[in-house]
Design a protein around this motif. Structure first.
Motif, PDB file in Angstrom:
ATOM      1  N   GLN A  88      39.275  13.946  41.938  1.00 36.09           N
ATOM      2  CA  GLN A  88      38.919  13.156  40.766  1.00 36.09           C
ATOM      3  C   GLN A  88      39.442  11.724  40.881  1.00 36.09           C
ATOM      4  N   GLN A  98      34.017  12.668  42.547  1.00 31.71           N
ATOM      5  CA  GLN A  98      35.077  12.292  41.616  1.00 31.71           C
ATOM      6  C   GLN A  98      34.807  12.792  40.201  1.00 31.71           C
ATOM      7  N   ASP A  99      33.543  12.986  39.851  1.00 28.86           N
ATOM      8  CA  ASP A  99      33.212  13.407  38.484  1.00 28.86           C
ATOM      9  C   ASP A  99      33.074  14.928  38.368  1.00 28.86           C
ATOM     10  N   TYR A 102      35.100  17.418  33.455  1.00 32.80           N
ATOM     11  CA  TYR A 102      34.696  16.741  32.233  1.00 32.80           C
ATOM     12  C   TYR A 102      35.812  15.844  31.703  1.00 32.80           C
ATOM     13  N   GLU A 104      40.235  14.513  32.203  1.00 34.61           N
ATOM     14  CA  GLU A 104      41.221  14.158  33.224  1.00 34.61           C
ATOM     15  C   GLU A 104      41.952  15.416  33.708  1.00 34.61           C
ATOM     16  N   GLY A 174      33.840  21.529  34.270  1.00 37.12           N
ATOM     17  CA  GLY A 174      33.199  20.453  35.010  1.00 37.12           C
ATOM     18  C   GLY A 174      31.757  20.812  35.297  1.00 37.12           C
ATOM     19  N   CYS A 177      28.112  20.993  40.877  1.00 36.74           N
ATOM     20  CA  CYS A 177      27.867  19.934  41.848  1.00 36.74           C
ATOM     21  C   CYS A 177      27.735  20.503  43.261  1.00 36.74           C
TER      22      CYS A 177
END
Length: 196
Positions: A88, A98-99, A102, A104, A174, A177
């Protein structure tokens, strides 16, 4: 079939098991999946394999059937913390986006990261479900021993079915991906109800 939680403080008690664990990881991630990861002497490793981590092995004697690594989210070694957080923050500069979360990435003494989960390609199909169940049971026991009430993990897209079968309470934290060879998603595993 046995399960063992390995650490730098106890690895001397288990002969070749610790080295065989990393050999099995190499077979799973570098040979089978063709991931570009560090290796030496036939073993796969990375910057998160430090004395702060624990490694759960399901094995038959010195033959590793499955395994995974647990690392505290408070870990620190040079510029590295833990894999999901470092991805991240852009520290890894690799294929993990990095994303991927959702929010930190947490740094919390009761939250640990579970990564590098594998089942050896040599593990017979007839016992794979049992091996996976033992891996999960030992992961939860290890997490309990270190005081974790929550685990973060980056899992393949089939995680809802797998976790449901193992009676694990988890939620997506998250987006789905593409990473290297498939779709993955970060999840949070709630262990608070399993701490008694």
């Amino acid at each position: 079939m046995q399960t063992t939680t390995l650490s730098f403080t106890n690895l001397h008690n288990f002969g070749e098991l610790f080295a065989n664990f990393f050999r099995a990881r190499r077979q799973s991630f570098i040979i089978q999946r063709n991931w570009d990861l560090p290796q030496a002497d036939g073993m796969e490793f990375d910057q998160y394999d430090t004395p702060q981590s624990r490694w759960v092995a399901v094995h038959d004697g010195a033959t590793v059937l499955a395994g995974m690594r647990l690392t505290p989210t408070t870990a620190s070694c040079g510029i590295y913390s833990y894999m999901i957080r470092d991805a991240q923050r852009g520290v890894l500069g690799g294929s993990i986006p990095q994303d991927l979360l959702y929010d930190e990435a947490p740094v919390d003494e009761h939250t640990w990261e579970a990564t590098r989960l594998f089942v050896s390609h040599d593990t017979p199909q007839a016992i794979r479900r049992k091996v996976h169940g033992e891996l999960v049971r030992t992961m939860i026991a290890c997490a309990r021993d270190v005081g974790a009430t929550r685990l973060l993990s980056l899992n393949g897209e089939c995680w809802p079915r797998m976790f449901s079968r193992c009676k694990i309470e988890a939620e997506a934290i998250g987006r789905l991906c593409w990473i290297d060879d498939g779709y993955y998603q970060c999840t949070a595993i709630n262990l608070a109800g399993k701490m008694h």
